[in-house]
Scaffold this active site. Structure first.
Site, PDB file in Angstrom:
ATOM      1  N   GLY A  16     -13.552  -3.738   0.389  1.00 52.41           N
ATOM      2  CA  GLY A  16     -14.934  -3.262   0.455  1.00 52.41           C
ATOM      3  C   GLY A  16     -15.291  -2.310  -0.676  1.00 52.41           C
ATOM      4  O   GLY A  16     -16.373  -2.416  -1.266  1.00 52.41           O
ATOM      5  N   ARG A  53       0.829  -1.210   0.000  1.00 51.08           N
ATOM      6  CA  ARG A  53       0.000   0.000   0.000  1.00 51.08           C
ATOM      7  C   ARG A  53       0.861   1.257   0.000  1.00 51.08           C
ATOM      8  O   ARG A  53       0.486   2.267  -0.599  1.00 51.08           O
ATOM      9  CB  ARG A  53      -0.946   0.009   1.192  1.00 51.08           C
ATOM     10  N   GLY A 111      -9.847  -9.256  -1.454  1.00 48.48           N
ATOM     11  CA  GLY A 111      -8.720  -9.811  -0.699  1.00 48.48           C
ATOM     12  C   GLY A 111      -8.307 -11.212  -1.119  1.00 48.48           C
ATOM     13  O   GLY A 111      -7.152 -11.461  -1.460  1.00 48.48           O
ATOM     14  N   LYS A 152     -19.839 -17.736  -0.282  1.00 41.51           N
ATOM     15  CA  LYS A 152     -21.280 -17.603  -0.050  1.00 41.51           C
ATOM     16  C   LYS A 152     -21.988 -16.691  -1.033  1.00 41.51           C
ATOM     17  O   LYS A 152     -21.428 -15.695  -1.474  1.00 41.51           O
ATOM     18  CB  LYS A 152     -21.503 -17.034   1.356  1.00 41.51           C
TER      19      LYS A 152
HETATM   20  P1  AMP Z   1     -15.157 -15.053  -0.296  1.00 42.89           P
HETATM   21  O1  AMP Z   1     -14.510 -14.362   0.867  1.00 42.89           O
HETATM   22  O2  AMP Z   1     -16.652 -15.042  -0.230  1.00 42.89           O
HETATM   23  O3  AMP Z   1     -14.621 -14.568  -1.631  1.00 42.89           O
HETATM   24  O4  AMP Z   1     -14.806 -16.583  -0.162  1.00 42.89           O
HETATM   25  C1  AMP Z   1     -13.483 -17.081  -0.262  1.00 42.89           C
HETATM   26  C2  AMP Z   1     -13.439 -18.416   0.397  1.00 42.89           C
HETATM   27  O5  AMP Z   1     -14.308 -19.307  -0.247  1.00 42.89           O
HETATM   28  C3  AMP Z   1     -12.068 -19.049   0.331  1.00 42.89           C
HETATM   29  O6  AMP Z   1     -11.566 -19.149   1.633  1.00 42.89           O
HETATM   30  C4  AMP Z   1     -12.330 -20.423  -0.274  1.00 42.89           C
HETATM   31  O7  AMP Z   1     -11.616 -21.450   0.384  1.00 42.89           O
HETATM   32  C5  AMP Z   1     -13.806 -20.598  -0.055  1.00 42.89           C
HETATM   33  N1  AMP Z   1     -14.390 -21.559  -1.007  1.00 42.89           N
HETATM   34  C6  AMP Z   1     -14.369 -21.489  -2.336  1.00 42.89           C
HETATM   35  N2  AMP Z   1     -14.969 -22.566  -2.881  1.00 42.89           N
HETATM   36  C7  AMP Z   1     -15.387 -23.338  -1.859  1.00 42.89           C
HETATM   37  C8  AMP Z   1     -16.086 -24.581  -1.773  1.00 42.89           C
HETATM   38  N3  AMP Z   1     -16.471 -25.232  -2.873  1.00 42.89           N
HETATM   39  N4  AMP Z   1     -16.368 -25.074  -0.553  1.00 42.89           N
HETATM   40  C9  AMP Z   1     -15.974 -24.396   0.555  1.00 42.89           C
HETATM   41  N5  AMP Z   1     -15.323 -23.216   0.534  1.00 42.89           N
HETATM   42  C10 AMP Z   1     -15.025 -22.701  -0.656  1.00 42.89           C
END
Ligand code: AMP
Length: 398
Positions: A378, A38, A355, A198
């Site tokens: 964010g 940064r 991130g 999610k």
């Molecule tokens: P996010 O912060 O929502 O972008 O989610 C990132 C996280 O999603 C990472 O830590 C990945 O390990 C997790 N992730 C991605 N695909 C899967 C999956 N099929 N099952 C469980 N976790 C997952």
């Protein structure tokens, strides 16, 4: 591209007191900066203003202090920044009042001064008008170079733009130019790859994207929610089953907007959520009831590749699988390298952010090969959601 915000090209900074909002929120351990990325990002703007004879007065927040707290002082960061810009960076122990005013009064043209953490005053996050006025007294103009804080309407990230002539710094300018090329006036067709754990954290983002892009690849844990909503058994995979209706609504919106939704056609399944757990690829209609989907399968990867080949612009947020654990990083790594190769061959404009996404691109060794990688978390997500960012809106020409 027509730019609708003012930049450092529109002002003569010589002799002026320039209040420069930067992102100095670097990771620290035992009083030492552990990652100077940064600082390197804001160095060009600091060097340019200083080189042109402006007085650089840095404003930034650090951490989430409730009032003054020595552990969140910017003093060690100012020292580290001096090493990056290769010039002394003076420090004042407050960002308003006599301490700040005296330090500013002592500056010569070209000097650099860092003021203490703006969040030591609770008025910063409230965008309190009296606090904004106190800050404004210290400068002649305000330059915002902190895209990553632009989704917040705080005193130093937004309020000052109403009090002083406001300009985008070079890092902000580069970020806004890259983002405009990705979604506002992109080369078509545009593809988005959205992954991550999610759906619930990315509903607004998905709804905005289906209106803007030609194809949307959904991967990661969130794809399981979409598969489940379509009646596909996902076994013990991470899935937000209560969001089935939301997923179907997004699919309907995509259809109405002529956006192709590309979901996995096969998946890598394991029985334990751990690195190197025994795994096997299955067609999406044959996922074992006691298995967990941890990555997209080889046929899905091939499909994602041809979708990338069809696109002129790519926007990417979120990993396609549990990329922190081998071998479930494969879908993300291979696809990232493919997008990087298309970008290098000048066939693709690729913009990525968030991130985990930055970490994944670094892991794939291709972060430098993308057209632009945003380190803003964010703010990047809110931009993808199509929300106006207060710290950017205030820079627009009125
Ligand atoms: P996010 O912060 O929502 O972008 O989610 C990132 C996280 O999603 C990472 O830590 C990945 O390990 C997790 N992730 C991605 N695909 C899967 C999956 N099929 N099952 C469980 N976790 C997952």
């Amino acid at each position: 591209m027509s730019k609708n915000f003012r930049t450092l090209d529109d002002v003569d900074v010589k002799g002026k007191r320039v209040l420069l909002r930067v992102d100095l929120n670097v990771p620290m351990e035992n009083g030492r900066v552990t990652d100077a990325t940064r600082l390197e990002r804001v160095a060009p703007t600091i060097a340019e203003i200083s080189g042109k004879g402006g007085k650089v007065i840095l404003l930034a927040h650090f951490g989430r202090p409730k009032g003054r707290d020595a552990k969140d002082s910017l003093k060690p960061v100012a020292t580290a920044l001096g090493h990056v810009v290769k010039k002394p960076v003076a420090f004042a122990a407050d960002c308003i009042g006599a301490t700040a005013a005296n330090a500013v009064a002592a500056m010569k043209d070209g000097d650099i001064l860092c003021l203490e953490n703006t969040r030591f005053h609770k008025e910063e996050e409230k965008n309190d008008p009296a606090f904004v006025s106190e800050l404004a007294k210290l400068g002649d103009i305000w330059v915002n170079d902190a895209f990553s804080a632009a989704h917040r309407a705080h005193a130093s990230t937004e309020g000052l733009g109403h009090k002083l002539p406001a300009y985008a710094g070079r890092t902000m300018q580069a970020e806004l130019d890259a983002l405009a090329k990705a979604l506002e006036a992109p080369a078509k067709p545009v593809i988005a790859i959205i992954g991550g754990a999610k759906v619930s954290t990315k509903i607004d983002l998905l709804e905005n994207l289906v209106r803007k892009v030609d194809a949307l690849v959904i991967g990661g844990g969130m794809a399981n929610t979409f598969l489940h909503a379509q009646g596909i058994g996902v076994g013990k995979s991470l899935a937000e089953k209560d969001l089935a209706a939301t997923a179907l609504r997004i699919i309907e919106k995509a259809k109405a907007a002529n956006c192709a939704i590309i979901l996995p056609v096969d998946a890598v399944v394991a029985y334990h959520f751990q690195a190197n757990a025994p795994s096997h690829a299955y067609g999406i209609d044959a996922i074992p009831a006691d298995g967990m989907i941890l990555d997209v399968g080889p046929q899905s990867i091939a499909r994602i590749h041809s979708a990338i080949d069809d696109a002129a612009t790519l926007v990417w947020n979120g990993p396609l699988g549990a990329f922190e654990m081998a071998p479930f990083d494969r879908g993300t790594m291979v696809s990232a390298r493919h997008a990087a190769a298309r970008t290098k061959a000048k066939k693709l404009i690729s913009v990525a952010g968030g991130g985990d996404t930055v970490a994944a691109l670094n892991q794939a060794g291709v972060a430098d090969d993308f057209s632009y990688v945003s380190t803003a978390g964010g703010a990047f997500l809110e931009w993808m959601e199509g929300k106006p960012l207060p710290g950017v809106e205030v820079l627009k020409q009125r």
